[in-house]
Write an enzyme that holds these catalytic residues in place. Structure first.
Site, PDB file in Angstrom:
ATOM      1  N   TYR A  49       5.045  -8.178  15.521  1.00 23.59           N
ATOM      2  CA  TYR A  49       5.226  -6.925  14.745  1.00 23.59           C
ATOM      3  C   TYR A  49       5.915  -5.758  15.506  1.00 23.59           C
ATOM      4  O   TYR A  49       7.169  -5.115  15.233  1.00 23.59           O
ATOM      5  CB  TYR A  49       3.872  -6.440  14.520  1.00 23.59           C
TER       6      TYR A  49
ATOM      7  N   THR B  76       2.508  -9.792   1.463  1.00 26.46           N
ATOM      8  CA  THR B  76       0.995  -8.957   1.453  1.00 26.46           C
ATOM      9  C   THR B  76       0.986  -7.972   0.481  1.00 26.46           C
ATOM     10  O   THR B  76      -0.383  -7.393   0.449  1.00 26.46           O
ATOM     11  CB  THR B  76       1.087  -8.472   2.832  1.00 26.46           C
TER      12      THR B  76
ATOM     13  N   PHE C 178       0.918  -1.282  -0.054  1.00 29.62           N
ATOM     14  CA  PHE C 178      -0.041   0.163  -0.191  1.00 29.62           C
ATOM     15  C   PHE C 178       1.002   1.086   0.092  1.00 29.62           C
ATOM     16  O   PHE C 178       0.974   2.143  -0.824  1.00 29.62           O
ATOM     17  CB  PHE C 178      -0.981  -0.038   1.316  1.00 29.62           C
TER      18      PHE C 178
ATOM     19  N   ASP D  42      13.044 -11.735  -1.841  1.00 27.96           N
ATOM     20  CA  ASP D  42      12.748 -11.526  -0.472  1.00 27.96           C
ATOM     21  C   ASP D  42      13.994 -10.974   0.081  1.00 27.96           C
ATOM     22  O   ASP D  42      14.908 -11.618   0.044  1.00 27.96           O
ATOM     23  CB  ASP D  42      12.438 -12.844  -0.037  1.00 27.96           C
TER      24      ASP D  42
ATOM     25  N   SER E 175       7.385  -5.121   5.097  1.00 26.65           N
ATOM     26  CA  SER E 175       6.788  -5.925   6.287  1.00 26.65           C
ATOM     27  C   SER E 175       5.358  -5.949   6.298  1.00 26.65           C
ATOM     28  O   SER E 175       4.603  -4.823   5.977  1.00 26.65           O
ATOM     29  CB  SER E 175       7.133  -4.950   7.618  1.00 26.65           C
TER      30      SER E 175
HETATM   31  N1  LIG Z   1      -0.174   1.372   6.735  1.00 29.78           N
HETATM   32  C1  LIG Z   1       0.018   1.759   8.056  1.00 29.78           C
HETATM   33  O1  LIG Z   1      -0.898   2.404   8.462  1.00 29.78           O
HETATM   34  C2  LIG Z   1       1.273   1.623   8.659  1.00 29.78           C
HETATM   35  C3  LIG Z   1       1.554   2.091   9.645  1.00 29.78           C
HETATM   36  C4  LIG Z   1       2.760   1.958  10.558  1.00 29.78           C
HETATM   37  C5  LIG Z   1       3.897   1.532   9.944  1.00 29.78           C
HETATM   38  N2  LIG Z   1       3.622   0.913   8.699  1.00 29.78           N
HETATM   39  C6  LIG Z   1       4.772   0.379   7.904  1.00 29.78           C
HETATM   40  O2  LIG Z   1       4.906   0.794   6.733  1.00 29.78           O
HETATM   41  C7  LIG Z   1       5.569   0.070   5.735  1.00 29.78           C
HETATM   42  C8  LIG Z   1       4.399  -0.375   4.534  1.00 29.78           C
HETATM   43  O3  LIG Z   1       2.965  -0.768   5.383  1.00 29.78           O
HETATM   44  P1  LIG Z   1       1.896  -1.035   4.439  1.00 29.78           P
HETATM   45  O4  LIG Z   1       0.584  -0.569   5.207  1.00 29.78           O
HETATM   46  O5  LIG Z   1       2.055  -0.394   3.047  1.00 29.78           O
HETATM   47  O6  LIG Z   1       1.700  -2.744   4.058  1.00 29.78           O
HETATM   48  P2  LIG Z   1       1.650  -3.647   3.084  1.00 29.78           P
HETATM   49  O7  LIG Z   1       1.444  -5.005   3.550  1.00 29.78           O
HETATM   50  O8  LIG Z   1       0.657  -3.264   2.022  1.00 29.78           O
HETATM   51  O9  LIG Z   1       3.080  -3.447   2.309  1.00 29.78           O
HETATM   52  C9  LIG Z   1       4.265  -4.314   2.818  1.00 29.78           C
HETATM   53  C10 LIG Z   1       5.055  -4.913   1.535  1.00 29.78           C
HETATM   54  O10 LIG Z   1       6.241  -5.376   2.097  1.00 29.78           O
HETATM   55  C11 LIG Z   1       6.226  -6.592   1.371  1.00 29.78           C
HETATM   56  N3  LIG Z   1       7.118  -7.693   2.154  1.00 29.78           N
HETATM   57  C12 LIG Z   1       6.892  -8.323   3.022  1.00 29.78           C
HETATM   58  N4  LIG Z   1       7.771  -9.107   3.789  1.00 29.78           N
HETATM   59  C13 LIG Z   1       8.777  -9.041   2.402  1.00 29.78           C
HETATM   60  C14 LIG Z   1      10.058  -9.469   2.234  1.00 29.78           C
HETATM   61  N5  LIG Z   1      10.598 -10.491   3.164  1.00 29.78           N
HETATM   62  N6  LIG Z   1      10.802  -9.183   1.275  1.00 29.78           N
HETATM   63  C15 LIG Z   1      10.133  -8.381   0.379  1.00 29.78           C
HETATM   64  N7  LIG Z   1       9.035  -7.677   0.502  1.00 29.78           N
HETATM   65  C16 LIG Z   1       8.454  -7.917   1.672  1.00 29.78           C
HETATM   66  C17 LIG Z   1       4.718  -7.160   1.132  1.00 29.78           C
HETATM   67  O11 LIG Z   1       4.734  -7.946   0.212  1.00 29.78           O
HETATM   68  C18 LIG Z   1       4.172  -5.853   0.870  1.00 29.78           C
HETATM   69  O12 LIG Z   1       4.186  -5.577  -0.419  1.00 29.78           O
HETATM   70  C19 LIG Z   1       5.386  -1.394   6.664  1.00 29.78           C
HETATM   71  O13 LIG Z   1       7.013  -1.144   7.000  1.00 29.78           O
HETATM   72  C20 LIG Z   1       4.647  -1.072   7.848  1.00 29.78           C
HETATM   73  O14 LIG Z   1       5.166  -1.610   9.043  1.00 29.78           O
HETATM   74  C21 LIG Z   1       2.286   1.084   8.147  1.00 29.78           C
END
Ligand SMILES: NC(=O)c1ccc[n+]([C@@H]2O[C@H](COP(=O)([O-])OP(=O)(O)OC[C@H]3O[C@@H](n4cnc5c(N)ncnc54)[C@H](O)[C@@H]3O)[C@@H](O)[C@H]2O)c1
Length: 327
Positions: free
Chosen positions: A145, A35, A11, A56, A75
């Site tokens: 997490y 994800t 996202f 990965d 993540s």
């Molecule tokens: N969306 C929120 O509200 C929010 C809040 C706090 C922190 N974050 C942080 O922002 C970042 C993005 O969050 P998001 O909401 O877009 O989540 P998301 O799940 O949509 O995106 C995370 C991406 O990481 C990829 N991924 C996971 N493990 C992987 C690996 N081992 N190797 C390569 N790719 C991998 C997934 O496939 C996914 O595309 C994350 O680190 C999350 O912890 C998001």
């Protein structure tokens, strides 16, 4: 600049890639689709400055050529996702972050970590400033997490102190917008999905717990500014407009014109009672604060989800009342 972005198919990652390209940078995007989704990047097919590599990041890897900045967004981020993938979540925060830091060290690049407000756990201080060390249950269901991110922050600071890597740490609070997964269990897509279908809105507990919601373009702007700053300590990025989950449910009903009732379910373990970022540091250092009102952000998000539902009218999401809780 040539920027490597992990978690690019997610996202936030996909929106961040859009911003980098709009600013004229070259992007090497890494993701393993744990994800995320190819669909989030399909609009970039054919863009000569964008390259996607299935990777990965917990496995050591090489990137050919110069790199100016390494951005680590990979993540699982929703409780549903990280509780389904607890070991992968710990691995990506530890080994994955280390591999991304090694890449930055090798290339002489700067490094940005996406951390989280979950570092504050169920906070005893309100609103949460970066100086608060948090109240995290290290063995609870969310610990995979929270502790993964706390470790990632510690590792990032160690690379800065030991190897002088130019690092930045963003503590991201709840962010919403187009390209969230409808079924990821987070409160914004879950309420919108239910409201648009006229189904009851699932509220955990009595709905008096608070959250603050930041629209994704605001968050991306904060990340982009932070990436260019000299600030090495964590910086909160989020919207300080705080509301209870019940107030938020009311907003969703109004904005969607839905008459969905609210249905209450037991509060999941370790669900934070309050969430509100203190963004004084971001205001001072980055000159940043959110610009998009909740109404405007919801309008864009609702339009996106309505578009998805037209394409796939059958149930895209199923919120399980006994499920893992909400952000
Ligand atoms: N969306 C929120 O509200 C929010 C809040 C706090 C922190 N974050 C942080 O922002 C970042 C993005 O969050 P998001 O909401 O877009 O989540 P998301 O799940 O949509 O995106 C995370 C991406 O990481 C990829 N991924 C996971 N493990 C992987 C690996 N081992 N190797 C390569 N790719 C991998 C997934 O496939 C996914 O595309 C994350 O680190 C999350 O912890 C998001």
């Amino acid at each position: 600049m040539r920027v490597v972005v992990s978690g690019a198919a997610g996202f936030i990652g996909s929106h961040f890639c859009d911003r980098l390209l709009a600013e004229g940078h070259e992007v090497i995007a890494l993701d393993n689709f744990l994800t995320g989704s190819e669909r989030n990047l399909s609009h970039l097919d054919g863009d000569g400055r964008f390259r996607f590599v299935w990777q990965d990041i917990t496995v050591p890897f090489q990137v050919a050529g110069d790199v100016d900045t390494v951005v680590n967004l990979a993540s699982p981020a929703s409780p549903k996702d990280y509780m389904e993938h607890p070991i992968e979540t710990l691995d990506v925060g530890s080994a994955g972050t280390r591999n991304m830091l090694e890449l930055a060290l090798e290339k002489g690049a700067s490094f940005l970590l996406s951390s989280t407000s979950e570092c504050y756990g169920d906070p005893l201080v309100h609103p949460q400033a970066e100086t608060y060390w948090g109240n995290v249950n290290p063995v609870g269901p969310r610990s995979c997490y929270d502790e993964s991110k706390r470790f990632a922050e510690a590792l990032t600071m160690a690379y800065h102190r030991r190897h002088d890597v130019r690092t930045n740490i963003a503590r991201i609070f709840n962010t919403y917008g187009p390209r969230m997964k409808l079924d990821d269990g987070r409160v914004v897509p879950a309420f919108l999905d239910q409201a648009l279908r006229g189904e009851p809105l699932t509220v955990f507990g009595d709905g008096s717990q608070t959250r603050s919601f930041c629209y994704v373009s605001d968050l991306v702007d904060g990340l982009y500014r932070l990436m260019q700053s000299e600030e090495r300590l964590p910086v909160n990025l989020g919207n300080p407009l705080e509301m209870t989950i019940l107030q938020f449910a009311e907003h969703i009903r109004e904005r969607t014109g839905s008459s969905s009732e609210v249905r209450y379910h037991p509060l999941p373990e370790d669900d934070p009672r309050q969430r509100k970022p203190d963004i004084s540091r971001a205001r001072r250092i980055l000159g940043w604060e959110p610009q998009i009102s909740l109404d405007e952000g919801l309008r864009y998000t609702i339009a996106y989800f309505q578009g998805l539902m037209k394409k796939s009218p059958e149930s895209l999401s199923e919120v399980k009342p006994s499920g893992p809780g909400r952000k």
